[in-house]
Write a protein that holds these residues in place. Structure first.
Motif, PDB file in Angstrom:
ATOM      1  N   LEU A 335     -25.061  78.213  14.827  1.00 16.14           N
ATOM      2  CA  LEU A 335     -24.061  78.848  15.689  1.00 16.14           C
ATOM      3  C   LEU A 335     -24.789  79.905  16.495  1.00 16.14           C
ATOM      4  N   GLY A 336     -24.741  79.773  17.817  1.00 19.03           N
ATOM      5  CA  GLY A 336     -25.486  80.693  18.660  1.00 19.03           C
ATOM      6  C   GLY A 336     -26.914  80.194  18.863  1.00 19.03           C
ATOM      7  N   THR A 337     -27.695  81.016  19.568  1.00 18.20           N
ATOM      8  CA  THR A 337     -29.073  80.647  19.882  1.00 18.20           C
ATOM      9  C   THR A 337     -30.006  81.828  19.619  1.00 18.20           C
ATOM     10  N   GLY A 338     -31.294  81.537  19.608  1.00 17.28           N
ATOM     11  CA  GLY A 338     -32.296  82.589  19.470  1.00 17.28           C
ATOM     12  C   GLY A 338     -32.286  83.226  18.098  1.00 17.28           C
ATOM     13  N   ASN A 339     -32.797  84.466  18.043  1.00 23.85           N
ATOM     14  CA  ASN A 339     -32.947  85.160  16.769  1.00 23.85           C
ATOM     15  C   ASN A 339     -31.626  85.600  16.156  1.00 23.85           C
ATOM     16  N   THR A 340     -30.554  85.595  16.948  1.00 25.00           N
ATOM     17  CA  THR A 340     -29.253  86.019  16.423  1.00 25.00           C
ATOM     18  C   THR A 340     -28.409  84.839  15.948  1.00 25.00           C
ATOM     19  N   ALA A 341     -28.924  83.633  16.079  1.00 24.14           N
ATOM     20  CA  ALA A 341     -28.162  82.454  15.675  1.00 24.14           C
ATOM     21  C   ALA A 341     -27.914  82.466  14.172  1.00 24.14           C
ATOM     22  N   ILE A 342     -26.754  81.981  13.786  1.00 26.77           N
ATOM     23  CA  ILE A 342     -26.456  81.742  12.373  1.00 26.77           C
ATOM     24  C   ILE A 342     -26.921  80.329  12.053  1.00 26.77           C
ATOM     25  N   LEU A 343     -27.867  80.205  11.128  1.00 23.12           N
ATOM     26  CA  LEU A 343     -28.482  78.917  10.846  1.00 23.12           C
ATOM     27  C   LEU A 343     -27.975  78.333   9.538  1.00 23.12           C
ATOM     28  N   ASP A 344     -28.080  77.044   9.431  1.00 21.39           N
ATOM     29  CA  ASP A 344     -27.890  76.357   8.157  1.00 21.39           C
ATOM     30  C   ASP A 344     -28.781  77.044   7.129  1.00 21.39           C
ATOM     31  N   PHE A 345     -28.201  77.414   5.988  1.00 25.48           N
ATOM     32  CA  PHE A 345     -28.946  78.147   4.973  1.00 25.48           C
ATOM     33  C   PHE A 345     -30.190  77.392   4.519  1.00 25.48           C
ATOM     34  N   ARG A 346     -30.156  76.064   4.540  1.00 28.31           N
ATOM     35  CA  ARG A 346     -31.330  75.282   4.153  1.00 28.31           C
ATOM     36  C   ARG A 346     -32.517  75.557   5.064  1.00 28.31           C
ATOM     37  N   ASN A 347     -32.227  75.967   6.306  1.00 27.03           N
ATOM     38  CA  ASN A 347     -33.298  76.310   7.243  1.00 27.03           C
ATOM     39  C   ASN A 347     -34.119  77.471   6.716  1.00 27.03           C
ATOM     40  N   GLU A 348     -33.441  78.471   6.160  1.00 27.34           N
ATOM     41  CA  GLU A 348     -34.130  79.665   5.671  1.00 27.34           C
ATOM     42  C   GLU A 348     -34.960  79.387   4.428  1.00 27.34           C
ATOM     43  N   LYS A 436     -21.310  70.768   2.386  1.00 27.37           N
ATOM     44  CA  LYS A 436     -20.534  71.837   1.748  1.00 27.37           C
ATOM     45  C   LYS A 436     -21.423  72.708   0.884  1.00 27.37           C
ATOM     46  N   ARG A 437     -22.350  72.089   0.180  1.00 29.25           N
ATOM     47  CA  ARG A 437     -23.296  72.885  -0.616  1.00 29.25           C
ATOM     48  C   ARG A 437     -24.112  73.803   0.298  1.00 29.25           C
ATOM     49  N   ALA A 438     -24.552  73.283   1.429  1.00 26.82           N
ATOM     50  CA  ALA A 438     -25.319  74.092   2.368  1.00 26.82           C
ATOM     51  C   ALA A 438     -24.477  75.241   2.923  1.00 26.82           C
ATOM     52  N   GLN A 439     -23.206  74.991   3.171  1.00 28.33           N
ATOM     53  CA  GLN A 439     -22.320  76.041   3.696  1.00 28.33           C
ATOM     54  C   GLN A 439     -22.142  77.201   2.719  1.00 28.33           C
ATOM     55  N   ARG A 440     -22.227  76.905   1.429  1.00 29.33           N
ATOM     56  CA  ARG A 440     -22.034  77.977   0.436  1.00 29.33           C
ATOM     57  C   ARG A 440     -23.173  78.984   0.477  1.00 29.33           C
ATOM     58  N   ALA A 441     -24.253  78.589   1.098  1.00 28.83           N
ATOM     59  CA  ALA A 441     -25.393  79.481   1.314  1.00 28.83           C
ATOM     60  C   ALA A 441     -25.792  80.176   0.018  1.00 28.83           C
ATOM     61  N   ASN A 442     -26.150  81.450   0.112  1.00 33.77           N
ATOM     62  CA  ASN A 442     -26.621  82.183  -1.062  1.00 33.77           C
ATOM     63  C   ASN A 442     -25.527  83.120  -1.554  1.00 33.77           C
ATOM     64  N   GLY A 443     -24.305  82.591  -1.615  1.00 32.77           N
ATOM     65  CA  GLY A 443     -23.165  83.384  -2.066  1.00 32.77           C
ATOM     66  C   GLY A 443     -22.275  83.835  -0.941  1.00 32.77           C
ATOM     67  N   THR A 444     -22.739  83.767   0.308  1.00 34.55           N
ATOM     68  CA  THR A 444     -21.935  84.146   1.470  1.00 34.55           C
ATOM     69  C   THR A 444     -21.678  82.902   2.309  1.00 34.55           C
ATOM     70  N   PRO A 445     -20.465  82.397   2.344  1.00 39.60           N
ATOM     71  CA  PRO A 445     -20.190  81.140   3.055  1.00 39.60           C
ATOM     72  C   PRO A 445     -20.537  81.231   4.537  1.00 39.60           C
ATOM     73  N   ARG A 446     -20.975  80.111   5.090  1.00 37.59           N
ATOM     74  CA  ARG A 446     -21.275  80.003   6.512  1.00 37.59           C
ATOM     75  C   ARG A 446     -20.508  78.827   7.102  1.00 37.59           C
ATOM     76  N   ALA A 447     -20.371  78.848   8.403  1.00 35.35           N
ATOM     77  CA  ALA A 447     -19.655  77.773   9.095  1.00 35.35           C
ATOM     78  C   ALA A 447     -20.578  76.626   9.477  1.00 35.35           C
ATOM     79  N   VAL A 448     -21.843  76.747   9.149  1.00 37.44           N
ATOM     80  CA  VAL A 448     -22.803  75.688   9.426  1.00 37.44           C
ATOM     81  C   VAL A 448     -23.463  75.269   8.114  1.00 37.44           C
ATOM     82  N   PRO A 449     -23.823  73.990   8.009  1.00 31.38           N
ATOM     83  CA  PRO A 449     -23.677  72.924   8.994  1.00 31.38           C
ATOM     84  C   PRO A 449     -22.216  72.515   9.160  1.00 31.38           C
ATOM     85  N   VAL A 450     -21.891  72.011  10.309  1.00 32.60           N
ATOM     86  CA  VAL A 450     -20.511  71.639  10.627  1.00 32.60           C
ATOM     87  C   VAL A 450     -20.106  70.425   9.800  1.00 32.60           C
ATOM     88  N   LEU A 451     -18.934  70.520   9.160  1.00 30.47           N
ATOM     89  CA  LEU A 451     -18.415  69.375   8.419  1.00 30.47           C
ATOM     90  C   LEU A 451     -17.832  68.348   9.389  1.00 30.47           C
TER      91      LEU A 451
END
Length: 573
Positions: A335-348, A436-451
């Motif tokens: 979500l978003g672009t560049g350094n401020t983008a919210i990424l799929d937690f698996r990316n990190e 859905k597992r990826a969205q759960r991130a590290n305890g803080t839910p994210r909207a990516v990856p898109v379901l």
């Protein structure tokens, strides 16, 4: 597990069969013989020695790792030396012998174990499990061989002086028939995963046999489909066996970061169905050690605290291609672009984004453009799954190689269902379980990856959903040795007679939107930035088809086995 390697030499003839170029004049002292294997403890040591072959330098520790990691479109190497033939696409049958030989040595070992069980009498439960493990290991080895080399010789009995040492290549169909037969035998004999003690992690379970049956059924179905034959039975079997694992109650989807945390590796086997175990080896160092090399090979020299190397840095011999890292910062994965983008937690987790150098300064990896004082930059991405600062030395870490995980069961089910019936709610629901597992991130839910909507309101076609699965597998499994197999088995998005390999290497990546010059940091422009994005390592495109859809049969095998011969090399090699 290392101590059990001495038991690998329990029979001399099978070893000589597996390595025909070895000298016959070497005298072996105190070599265990079948007669010396009398107790269940003795037999267990032999079985553990069978597994120990996988963490040899000829197999997954190094040579096999190079073959699995460097021939796809996601990772590259510009290191030269042993990496050069793979990174530059100049390999030949000389380069492929080590892994071939090690797999056949392991098959010989499995055949010896089966004969040992035939000739000895142990408790019924013990025999049942040992038979199951031997069948599983034999199937596992043939599954790698048939996918990498095509039809290969099938040796199904222990070797003695009366054996035929020169077997011809069996057909691909014959090899898969044997794989399915062995996995079926293994499945009914092996214990459930949760009944295996922590000290025995790495040994096969019922779930492992069923998981490989699911994956092999999908793969064989893919191959039949590419040839215009009916894959229905095998896609159906893939779903059946994936469901067996999913509903078994033996596995779960863990926090993605915990999977690759070396301090939590034992717990990771609640998701890992089968892995090649590596343990920091205090008795040996470097290549002969039972520890892994992944932390060294994947991490960069500019970062510290990630390996057991004397200066605690990596070597960056194997790196993600820039286009691959950039892709997962777009579309469904950001979500978003560049350094401020919210990424799929698996990316990190999958990409190592930021570290420290020996001077204590922050090091950021491509494609980060963050501006800080005292910031060093690495001009390429890094795989972040393998870090072990407590390793004994540079080639001696505790990181395991996860061969098949629970997440893949959902992706196999989604893919097989799609191939049979298109993107049905069943297929999309299975696919979304991984997201859905990826969205759960590290305890803080994210909207990516898109379901994806379960009712397929986006009207994805079968080909479009197949491409979604291909991309999902790319991020989920990067650095785990699966990408090349996916490329050569999955169908081209528009041509059912071609592979995904042909699509990526001959159509997609050669386009000008993928620069063939790797980026450099430009600090003196406004704003400072990388010179380009989506770059492809150019030598990786030096491929032809069908040549590169298989590896070459080792030259040594062609020369020494008259039943194969030089004329029976794979096409193009």
């Amino acid at each position: 597990m290392r101590i059990y390697r001495y038991f690998i030499l329990m029979l001399m003839v099978p070893l000589l069969w597996g390595t025909p170029s070895c000298s016959l004049e070497e005298e072996l002292y105190s070599t265990p013989t079948p007669e010396a294997i009398r107790t269940e403890t003795d037999a267990t040591a032999v079985v553990n020695g069978m597994y120990a072959r996988f963490n040899d330098a000829a197999a997954f520790k190094f040579q096999g790792m190079l073959m699995l990691m460097l021939m796809a479109d996601d990772l590259y190497s510009d290191s030269g030396s042993e990496y050069g033939p793979w990174g530059q696409r100049t390999l030949s049958g000389v380069n492929t012998a080590s892994f071939w030989n090690q797999l056949y040595l392991t098959i010989g070992h499995a055949n010896d174990v089966i004969k040992l069980m035939d000739d000895r009498q142990f408790s019924a439960e013990f025999e049942k499990r040992i038979y199951g493990e031997a069948y599983f290991i034999r199937a596992f080895c043939y599954y790698y061989l048939v996918r990498m080399y095509g039809g290969v010789p099938l040796r199904l009995e222990a070797v003695d002086i009366n054996s035929n040492f020169y077997l011809p290549r069996s057909s691909v169909d014959q090899v898969y028939t044997q794989i399915f037969e062995d996995l079926t035998k293994a499945s009914i004999r092996l214990p459930l995963a949760k009944s295996i003690a922590a000290a025995e992690l790495g040994r096969a379970s019922k779930g492992a046999a069923q998981a490989f049956m699911a994956q092999a059924s999908l793969t064989y179905g893919n191959q039949l489909s590419l040839k215009g034959q009916d894959p229905t039975l095998h896609y159906s079997n893939a779903i059946t066996y994936a469901d067996s694992v999913i509903t078994s109650g033996q596995y779960e989807l863990l926090n993605f970061a915990d999977l690759f945390d070396i301090t939590k590796e034992t717990n990771a086997y609640n998701e890992v169905i089968f892995g090649v175990r590596f343990q920091t080896d205090n008795q040996n160092r470097a290549q002969p050690a039972a520890g892994s090399e992944f932390a060294l090979r994947f991490m960069a020299p500019a970062t510290v605290g990630v390996t057991g190397r004397p200066n605690t840095s990596g070597a960056a011999n194997i790196k993600p291609m820039h286009w691959f890292a950039d892709f997962y910062r777009t579309g469904d994965y950001a979500l978003g672009t560049g350094n401020t983008a919210i990424l799929d937690f698996r990316n990190e987790v999958s990409f190592y984004l930021r570290g420290k150098n020996a001077a204590g300064n922050t090091v950021v990896m491509y494609p980060d453009t963050t501006l800080r004082s005292n910031t060093a930059r690495v001009a390429f991405p890094l795989v972040g799954k393998y870090k072990d600062p407590g390793g004994k030395d540079e080639r001696n870490h505790g990181n395991d190689l996860f061969i098949i995980r629970f997440a893949e069961m959902y992706l196999i089910k989604a893919e097989a269902e799609n191939e049979l019936r298109g993107p049905t709610p069943v297929a999309i629901t299975a696919f979304n379980e991984v997201r859905k597992r990826a969205q759960r991130a590290n305890g803080t839910p994210r909207a990516v990856p898109v379901l994806l909507p379960d009712n397929n309101s986006g009207n994805l076609t079968k080909a479009q959903f197949r491409l979604k699965i291909f991309h999902e597998r790319g991020l989920e499994l990067v650095g785990e040795g699966q990408r090349w197999f996916d490329l050569v088995r999955m169908q081209h998005p528009t041509d059912p007679s071609k592979t995904m390999y042909e699509y990526q290497f001959k159509e997609e990546l050669p386009q000008t939107k993928y620069p063939k010059t790797l980026p450099v940091w430009r600090p003196n422009v406004a704003p400072p930035r990388w010179s380009n994005s989506n770059a492809v390592y150019a030598p990786a495109l030096n491929v032809s088809v069908p040549k590169f859809l298989l590896f070459p049969v080792p030259t040594s095998e062609l020369l020494q086995n008259p039943s194969i011969g030089l004329r029976n090399q794979n096409i193009g090699w």
